[in-house]
Scaffold this active site. Structure first.
Site, PDB file in Angstrom:
ATOM      1  N   TYR A 101       0.842  -1.200   0.000  1.00  0.00           N
ATOM      2  CA  TYR A 101       0.000   0.000   0.000  1.00  0.00           C
ATOM      3  C   TYR A 101       0.883   1.259   0.000  1.00  0.00           C
ATOM      4  O   TYR A 101       2.109   1.176   0.057  1.00  0.00           O
ATOM      5  CB  TYR A 101      -0.980  -0.041   1.173  1.00  0.00           C
ATOM      6  CG  TYR A 101      -1.992  -1.175   1.031  1.00  0.00           C
ATOM      7  CD1 TYR A 101      -2.605  -1.434  -0.201  1.00  0.00           C
ATOM      8  CD2 TYR A 101      -2.318  -1.991   2.103  1.00  0.00           C
ATOM      9  CE1 TYR A 101      -3.522  -2.471  -0.350  1.00  0.00           C
ATOM     10  CE2 TYR A 101      -3.238  -3.035   1.961  1.00  0.00           C
ATOM     11  CZ  TYR A 101      -3.835  -3.266   0.732  1.00  0.00           C
ATOM     12  OH  TYR A 101      -4.742  -4.286   0.583  1.00  0.00           O
ATOM     13  N   ARG A 159      -0.509 -18.193  11.850  1.00  0.00           N
ATOM     14  CA  ARG A 159      -1.557 -19.225  12.001  1.00  0.00           C
ATOM     15  C   ARG A 159      -1.352 -20.047  13.271  1.00  0.00           C
ATOM     16  O   ARG A 159      -1.473 -21.265  13.283  1.00  0.00           O
ATOM     17  CB  ARG A 159      -1.571 -20.151  10.782  1.00  0.00           C
ATOM     18  CG  ARG A 159      -2.560 -19.795   9.726  1.00  0.00           C
ATOM     19  CD  ARG A 159      -2.806 -20.846   8.668  1.00  0.00           C
ATOM     20  NE  ARG A 159      -2.059 -22.037   8.737  1.00  0.00           N
ATOM     21  CZ  ARG A 159      -0.926 -22.283   8.037  1.00  0.00           C
ATOM     22  NH1 ARG A 159      -0.461 -21.393   7.198  1.00  0.00           N
ATOM     23  NH2 ARG A 159      -0.311 -23.424   8.179  1.00  0.00           N
ATOM     24  N   ALA A 172      -5.037 -13.671  12.772  1.00  0.00           N
ATOM     25  CA  ALA A 172      -6.249 -13.330  12.031  1.00  0.00           C
ATOM     26  C   ALA A 172      -7.039 -14.619  11.893  1.00  0.00           C
ATOM     27  O   ALA A 172      -8.058 -14.822  12.549  1.00  0.00           O
ATOM     28  CB  ALA A 172      -5.903 -12.713  10.687  1.00  0.00           C
TER      29      ALA A 172
END
Ligand code: ADP
Ligand code: SF4
Length: 672
Positions: free
Chosen positions: A173, A296, A318
């Site tokens: 970004y 994870r 997440a």
């Protein structure tokens, strides 16, 4: 609690605020976006209730020049946006967690399809999405304006009640586009040597702190490696230098491997738990500020090891927080065995990539908290103690049985197989998919804790058995079988290939002789994974597909590039954009999907991966006798494991109510 896990529940100071524990839900997409603030708030609120000490929003645009439509992104463009987002901050803080917000500007990555504002970038460059457009170069006035937008958004975030505000220099970004020499070709004080390329990020951190730093922590999300080798940011090179230069400036470092999103949230097929460690471990050597990263993580012991070995201060998550929003509470209460572990399938990523509500293979309640009122840990009791017989212990049958048992019914689950698991028993044997068995393991384990549920393997049920059993309710979850013809997603014409095998035959041990052709007109994991497995077993293998890429649907799970690279590296030949149109003893005939031009490819074993048909023989036999039974999962609609679990859950939630026929709640546009 297991005393060795106590370290995970220590409070951690982040600038002016303190997180109650080390469980940190890093920003992740939900597909809900600015149009569904209440659904978003409910989703984040459940995470906080489940014990996550920090709960962050997904990417939140600071200005209309950063618009990711049609995907689900948040906006803080005006006071109305702040009012809508205050609901999320409140929902998170109601449970004592810190509310974080990921302020975002996509630069050349934002396509601005909704706002139609020209995109911005360090210099003129093609839009980073596949679009025939370019982003324009920012001049010094643009950069000043951009810094102002970040500050304005930070003020709004603070006023909306957020405790932690991001400066987001990751995932390709805008601030990252300035950082990386690959995307910054400027000749002024913001381009050239790294000291210049880092200038914008430094200013953003300083100014965000100046604006809200007395009340809010300022977190930097940085991609320390974009996996493009020395021409980009690397954790050995410039990534390390950036952290060294800015080490004490932010209140927290949220670091990952990125560039493209697929690198950050790699599926289990292509990465083990903790796969980012080698890239991010250096950060804590360079700063005294708390560090968070992802990987994870679902094993509490591995989490403790991350902290004890000084890799990070928080356990960032997440996907594990999507698969089990109550993961921290379960560890705290000594119920770690009850954690519903993420399987790393990336179906959650597919939701955002398709621009729809988040979904998860393991957690059927995610994104249903507001629109359906589903809570991951609570169900309503069924008013009567009735009995239910469920036939088929695949994902759908297991989920149905567990949820009905939680609702208080007397549950019997029967399966003809020697062990439960259904399709998982086959699919989890494919290369890299072993974690998928967790779908079964968690449900079997939890069913074992239900005194009102019994599981009977090795029990083939015919219509007579079902009738004789005499349950109040019968639910069929008998699955699906692979088709033996050519009808697939693109090839709708039906052609029979009597000599061909299906994946079911391969799993059952059918003899295979090369050259092998795997014909994939289904496009998810099966065709590519089978080709990989057979190639690894030493066969000569080619994959034929009418699509222009191997396993094309895996683009939605961020896996397609990895799948195709692996097949090519293994020497699986690819015949893309070709339909199967005939077979001889030694070859198959293919037709080009565009021109129809035919060609022949040598083949001794043809495997059809086209589609699946419901296994509904028992259903038809019972229906013929006038018996009313319900169906869930693949025997109703062949689909993904996620859909099978969801189907079973939905059935069991709605069982005995009239709610199944109601549309889900929707957030309405305001009429002025
Ligand atoms: P789903 O994904 O919908 O859960 P699966 O294919 O994974 O479907 O599981 C279906 C299960 O149903 C398999 O384990 C299969 O052995 C079982 N099954 C199918 N027919 C019968 C039957 N008549 N009696 C008992 N078990 C059955
Ligand atoms: Fe994990 Fe799959 Fe759920 Fe995503 S969809 S959180 S990868 S189990």
């Amino acid at each position: 609690m297991d005393p060795s896990h106590a370290i995970l529940f220590e409070p951690v100071r982040i600038g002016p605020v303190t997180a109650p524990n080390r469980f940190y839900q890093t920003p992740h997409a939900t597909g809900l976006g600015w149009q569904r603030p209440q659904a978003g708030a409910a989703l984040r609120g459940v995470k906080a209730e489940g014990g996550w000490g920090v709960v962050c929003t997904e990417y939140c645009s600071i200005h209309p020049s950063s618009d990711d439509s049609p995907y689900g992104f948040l906006t803080l463009w005006d006071a109305e946006d702040a009012r809508a987002l205050a609901v999320t901050a409140e929902a998170i803080k109601a449970h004592g967690a810190l509310a974080g917000i990921e302020l975002w500007h996509g630069g050349a990555h934002a396509s601005n399809r909704m706002t139609r504002v020209p995109g911005l970038a360090p210099d003129v460059q093609p839009a980073h999405f596949h679009l025939p457009t370019a982003a324009r170069a920012m001049d010094l006035a643009d950069i000043r304006a951009f810094r102002g937008w970040q500050k304005q958004a930070a003020f709004r975030a603070r006023d909306a009640g957020f405790d932690l505000v991001y400066v987001y220099a990751g995932h390709d970004y805008l601030p990252f586009q300035f950082l990386s020499g690959r995307t910054n070709d400027r000749g002024d004080a913001y381009g050239g040597p790294l000291e210049n390329r880092v200038r914008l990020l430094r200013e953003m951190i300083e100014e965000t702190k100046e604006a809200v730093g007395d009340r809010c922590a300022v977190a930097v999300r940085l991609a320390v490696d974009e996996l493009h080798g020395p021409e980009g940011i690397t954790s050995q090179g410039e990534g390390r230098e950036v952290v060294a230069m800015l080490a004490e400036l932010p209140d927290l470092w949220d670091v990952n491997v990125a560039g493209a999103l697929g690198n950050d949230s790699k599926s289990a097929r292509f990465s083990p738990e903790g796969f980012q460690e080698d890239h991010v471990a250096f950060v804590k050597e360079l700063t005294t500020k708390p560090v968070v990263s992802v990987g994870r993580f679902t094993s509490p012991d591995r989490m403790v090891s991350q902290i004890r070995r000084g890799i990070q201060d928080f356990i960032g998550a997440a996907r594990p927080s999507i698969a089990d929003p109550f993961l921290p509470v379960k560890i705290r209460e000594g119920r770690a065995d009850e954690i519903r572990e993420c399987i790393g399938c990336n179906i959650c990523r597919s939701a955002n990539n398709e621009g729809v509500h988040l979904r998860c293979t393991q957690n059927p309640t995610i994104a249903e908290e507001w629109r359906r009122g589903w809570h991951p840990e609570r169900v309503t009791l069924h008013p009567r103690r009735e009995s239910a017989l469920i036939i088929g212990a695949g994902p759908a049958g297991l989920e149905t049985a567990l949820t009905l048992a939680r609702r208080g019914l007397e549950v019997t689950l029967a399966d003809q197989g020697a062990t439960p698991g259904g399709r998982l028993l086959q699919e989890a044997t494919l290369p890299g998919l072993q974690t998928w068995l967790r779908v079964r393991d968690w449900r079997v384990h939890m069913l074992g804790k239900q005194p009102n549920a019994q599981l009977f393997p090795a029990s083939t049920m015919g219509a007579d058995d079902v009738r004789a059993f005499g349950a109040d309710h019968v639910v069929l979850a008998t699955g699906a079988v692979w088709r033996r013809d050519s009808v697939g997603v693109m090839g709708l014409a039906r052609r029979d290939f009597p000599a061909a095998l299906t994946p079911d035959d391969v799993f059952a041990g059918a003899a295979i002789t090369g050259p092998v052709i795997v014909y994939d007109d289904e496009h998810y994991f099966m065709g590519g994974a089978l080709a990989e497995r057979l190639r690894r077993a030493g066969h000569e293998v080619a994959l034929v597909t009418p699509q222009a890429a191997a396993s094309s649907w895996t683009a939605y799970t961020d896996e397609q590039g990895f799948v195709q690279a692996r097949l090519m590296e293994l020497g699986v030949r690819l015949h893309l954009s070709h339909l199967l149109c005939g077979q001889t003893e030694d070859a198959v005939r293919l037709a080009c999907a565009y021109t129809g031009r035919e060609s022949e490819v040598p083949c001794k074993t043809l495997i059809l991966v086209t589609g699946r048909l419901p296994e509904d023989r028992l259903f038809r036999a019972l229906a013929a006798e006038g018996m009313t039974v319900s169906r869930v999962g693949d025997c109703l609609q062949p689909s993904t494991i996620a859909d099978a679990v969801y189907s079973g859950h939905r059935f069991a939630r709605f069982f005995g109510t009239a709610d199944a026929d109601l549309p889900p709640r929707r957030e309405r546009p305001e009429l002025r």
